[in-house]
Design a protein around this motif. Structure first.
Motif, PDB file in Angstrom:
ATOM      1  N   VAL A  27       0.839  -1.199   0.000  1.00 53.12           N
ATOM      2  CA  VAL A  27       0.000   0.000   0.000  1.00 53.12           C
ATOM      3  C   VAL A  27       0.876   1.251   0.000  1.00 53.12           C
ATOM      4  CG1 VAL A  27      -1.632   1.334   1.373  1.00 53.12           C
ATOM      5  CG2 VAL A  27      -1.997  -1.114   1.045  1.00 53.12           C
ATOM      6  N   LEU A  28       1.937   1.257   0.816  1.00 52.45           N
ATOM      7  CA  LEU A  28       2.837   2.415   0.862  1.00 52.45           C
ATOM      8  C   LEU A  28       3.490   2.664  -0.495  1.00 52.45           C
ATOM      9  CD1 LEU A  28       4.689   1.913   4.280  1.00 52.45           C
ATOM     10  CD2 LEU A  28       2.974   3.647   3.736  1.00 52.45           C
ATOM     11  N   ARG A  29       3.812   1.597  -1.210  1.00 47.37           N
ATOM     12  CA  ARG A  29       4.482   1.721  -2.508  1.00 47.37           C
ATOM     13  C   ARG A  29       3.500   1.896  -3.663  1.00 47.37           C
ATOM     14  NH1 ARG A  29       7.593  -0.838   0.929  1.00 47.37           N
ATOM     15  NH2 ARG A  29       9.863  -0.946   0.646  1.00 47.37           N
ATOM     16  N   GLY A  30       2.215   1.592  -3.425  1.00 45.74           N
ATOM     17  CA  GLY A  30       1.236   1.667  -4.498  1.00 45.74           C
ATOM     18  C   GLY A  30       1.428   0.600  -5.557  1.00 45.74           C
ATOM     19  N   VAL A  31       1.814  -0.614  -5.116  1.00 46.43           N
ATOM     20  CA  VAL A  31       2.072  -1.716  -6.051  1.00 46.43           C
ATOM     21  C   VAL A  31       1.260  -2.936  -5.619  1.00 46.43           C
ATOM     22  CG1 VAL A  31       4.402  -0.872  -6.559  1.00 46.43           C
ATOM     23  CG2 VAL A  31       4.062  -2.568  -4.725  1.00 46.43           C
ATOM     24  N   PRO A  32       1.118  -3.929  -6.492  1.00 48.81           N
ATOM     25  CA  PRO A  32       0.387  -5.144  -6.107  1.00 48.81           C
ATOM     26  C   PRO A  32       1.153  -5.960  -5.061  1.00 48.81           C
ATOM     27  CG  PRO A  32       0.565  -4.939  -8.504  1.00 48.81           C
ATOM     28  CD  PRO A  32       1.495  -3.937  -7.920  1.00 48.81           C
ATOM     29  N   LEU A  33       0.406  -6.790  -4.363  1.00 46.50           N
ATOM     30  CA  LEU A  33       0.976  -7.753  -3.420  1.00 46.50           C
ATOM     31  C   LEU A  33       0.821  -9.146  -4.011  1.00 46.50           C
ATOM     32  CD1 LEU A  33       2.077  -8.602  -0.617  1.00 46.50           C
ATOM     33  CD2 LEU A  33      -0.311  -8.669   0.168  1.00 46.50           C
ATOM     34  N   HIS A  34       1.909  -9.896  -4.055  1.00 46.09           N
ATOM     35  CA  HIS A  34       1.883 -11.267  -4.543  1.00 46.09           C
ATOM     36  C   HIS A  34       2.120 -12.230  -3.381  1.00 46.09           C
ATOM     37  CE1 HIS A  34       2.983 -10.219  -9.013  1.00 46.09           C
ATOM     38  NE2 HIS A  34       1.908  -9.582  -8.576  1.00 46.09           N
ATOM     39  N   LEU A  35       1.148 -13.086  -3.112  1.00 52.86           N
ATOM     40  CA  LEU A  35       1.297 -14.146  -2.133  1.00 52.86           C
ATOM     41  C   LEU A  35       1.793 -15.391  -2.853  1.00 52.86           C
ATOM     42  CD1 LEU A  35      -2.073 -13.839  -0.121  1.00 52.86           C
ATOM     43  CD2 LEU A  35       0.037 -12.527   0.166  1.00 52.86           C
ATOM     44  N   VAL A  36       2.891 -15.950  -2.377  1.00 53.17           N
ATOM     45  CA  VAL A  36       3.499 -17.087  -3.058  1.00 53.17           C
ATOM     46  C   VAL A  36       3.687 -18.227  -2.066  1.00 53.17           C
ATOM     47  CG1 VAL A  36       5.516 -17.920  -4.322  1.00 53.17           C
ATOM     48  CG2 VAL A  36       4.683 -15.598  -4.703  1.00 53.17           C
ATOM     49  N   HIS A  37       3.284 -19.417  -2.491  1.00 60.63           N
ATOM     50  CA  HIS A  37       3.495 -20.624  -1.690  1.00 60.63           C
ATOM     51  C   HIS A  37       4.334 -21.589  -2.514  1.00 60.63           C
ATOM     52  CE1 HIS A  37       2.807 -23.860   1.152  1.00 60.63           C
ATOM     53  NE2 HIS A  37       2.384 -24.630   0.164  1.00 60.63           N
ATOM     54  N   GLY A  38       5.579 -21.826  -2.092  1.00 61.96           N
ATOM     55  CA  GLY A  38       6.440 -22.780  -2.782  1.00 61.96           C
ATOM     56  C   GLY A  38       6.227 -24.166  -2.214  1.00 61.96           C
ATOM     57  N   TYR A  39       6.053 -25.146  -3.090  1.00 62.13           N
ATOM     58  CA  TYR A  39       5.801 -26.500  -2.611  1.00 62.13           C
ATOM     59  C   TYR A  39       6.705 -27.485  -3.331  1.00 62.13           C
ATOM     60  CZ  TYR A  39       3.156 -27.076  -6.954  1.00 62.13           C
ATOM     61  OH  TYR A  39       2.796 -27.128  -8.269  1.00 62.13           O
ATOM     62  N   LEU A  40       7.072 -28.525  -2.614  1.00 60.45           N
ATOM     63  CA  LEU A  40       7.864 -29.621  -3.152  1.00 60.45           C
ATOM     64  C   LEU A  40       6.960 -30.803  -3.456  1.00 60.45           C
ATOM     65  CD1 LEU A  40      10.812 -29.416  -0.631  1.00 60.45           C
ATOM     66  CD2 LEU A  40      10.901 -28.769  -3.039  1.00 60.45           C
ATOM     67  N   HIS A  41       7.507 -31.814  -4.119  1.00 63.87           N
ATOM     68  CA  HIS A  41       6.754 -33.054  -4.319  1.00 63.87           C
ATOM     69  C   HIS A  41       6.391 -33.645  -2.957  1.00 63.87           C
ATOM     70  CE1 HIS A  41       5.691 -37.113  -5.576  1.00 63.87           C
ATOM     71  NE2 HIS A  41       5.575 -36.630  -6.792  1.00 63.87           N
TER      72      HIS A  41
END
Length: 289
Positions: A27-41
């Motif tokens: 919000v402070l930067r005025g940019v999108p937020l990306h939520l990332v979940h890294g998963y293994l086999h």
């Protein structure tokens, strides 16, 4: 720069605290937020199988529901925030390091699922803090917000890494509308009297004044709007001085490596100790690569 803020989310309290701080940063930067979940086999590491038989692992429905729920809650709490959520096949640390190539900021929790209580910065956080291609904000769940109205602090020692940290800390202070405090930590003066002690103390003070003045001039040249303060500190060690100073801060910024650091040790001993023990979120400065 319109790069998104990226945060690793695994459903743990540490990652959810990090997601909240990441939303604020976006919000402070005025940019999108990306939520990332890294998963293994699901079978994990060390399985004696032909990887071509396994194929590309499938995303988890449970993890996807967690991501979507977290995204919806953040969008409700932070007006105007655009949130994207996705799963990426790969280890959490490696995934976030790769994501950092296209990010303006990566936010990590200090400990995820399965972390040891005594290890405040887990392996994922340590990997990302050391190897990211952009600044990294490390958030501990027990100190998720620091003092929101407190200044941004940055440790300076005259090194190039500290210069990068001061520049990024100044930008953060301007975004937050708070002062930037340049902190130089010097050794505790020895308990002795005499002309030699007075001369040594005068020499140290002159050195500290000169170093802080040079750092201030560099910051003001690129960030004329920042409210700037200089704060020399005496402590047994640099890390201790910065950790104690962080009690009143909203963010504490450190470089990846200061004076005397080994080339292969990307996150120096002072930065490691500060990330582990600071009383507020820690911004680990990296030049954008």
């Amino acid at each position: 720069m319109n790069r998104p803020v990226v945060v690793g989310v695994d459903g743990s309290p540490a990652s959810l605290a990090a997601a909240e701080q990441a939303a604020h940063a976006a919000v402070l930067r005025g940019v999108p937020l990306h939520l990332v979940h890294g998963y293994l086999h699901p079978l994990g590491y060390g399985v004696p199988l032909n990887p071509y038989d396994l194929g590309v692992p499938a995303p988890s429905e449970e993890a996807q529901r967690m991501l979507e729920r977290t995204a919806a809650e953040l969008a409700d709490r932070w007006s105007g925030l655009t949130v994207q959520a996705r799963q990426v096949a790969g280890g959490a640390g490696a995934t976030l390091v790769e994501e950092s190539r296209r990010a303006g900021l990566v936010v990590v929790g200090s400990r995820g699922l399965g972390g040891f209580t005594g290890l405040l910065l887990g392996s994922v956080g340590a990997q990302v803090a050391a190897h990211a291609h952009c600044p990294v904000l490390v958030v501990r769940p027990d100190t998720p917000a620091g003092r929101p109205d407190g200044p941004v602090l940055v440790g300076v020692d005259g090194s190039p890494a500290a210069g990068v940290a001061a520049d990024q800390a100044a930008a953060e202070a301007v975004r937050r509308g708070v002062p930037l405090v340049l902190v130089h930590v010097g050794p505790t003066p020895p308990e002795r009297d005499g002309a030699d002690a007075e001369q040594a103390e005068a020499g140290y003070r002159a050195h500290a004044v000169r170093l802080l003045a040079e750092a201030s001039a560099a910051v003001r040249a690129d960030h004329p709007d920042v409210v700037l303060r200089e704060h020399p500190v005496r402590a047994v060690g640099v890390a201790q001085g910065l950790v104690e100073a962080s009690a009143t801060a909203s963010v504490l910024a450190v470089g990846t490596r200061g004076r005397g650091g080994f080339t292969g040790l990307l996150l120096g001993s002072v930065s490691q100790a500060v990330v582990q023990h600071a009383h507020c979120p820690v911004l680990v400065a990296h030049p954008y690569r």
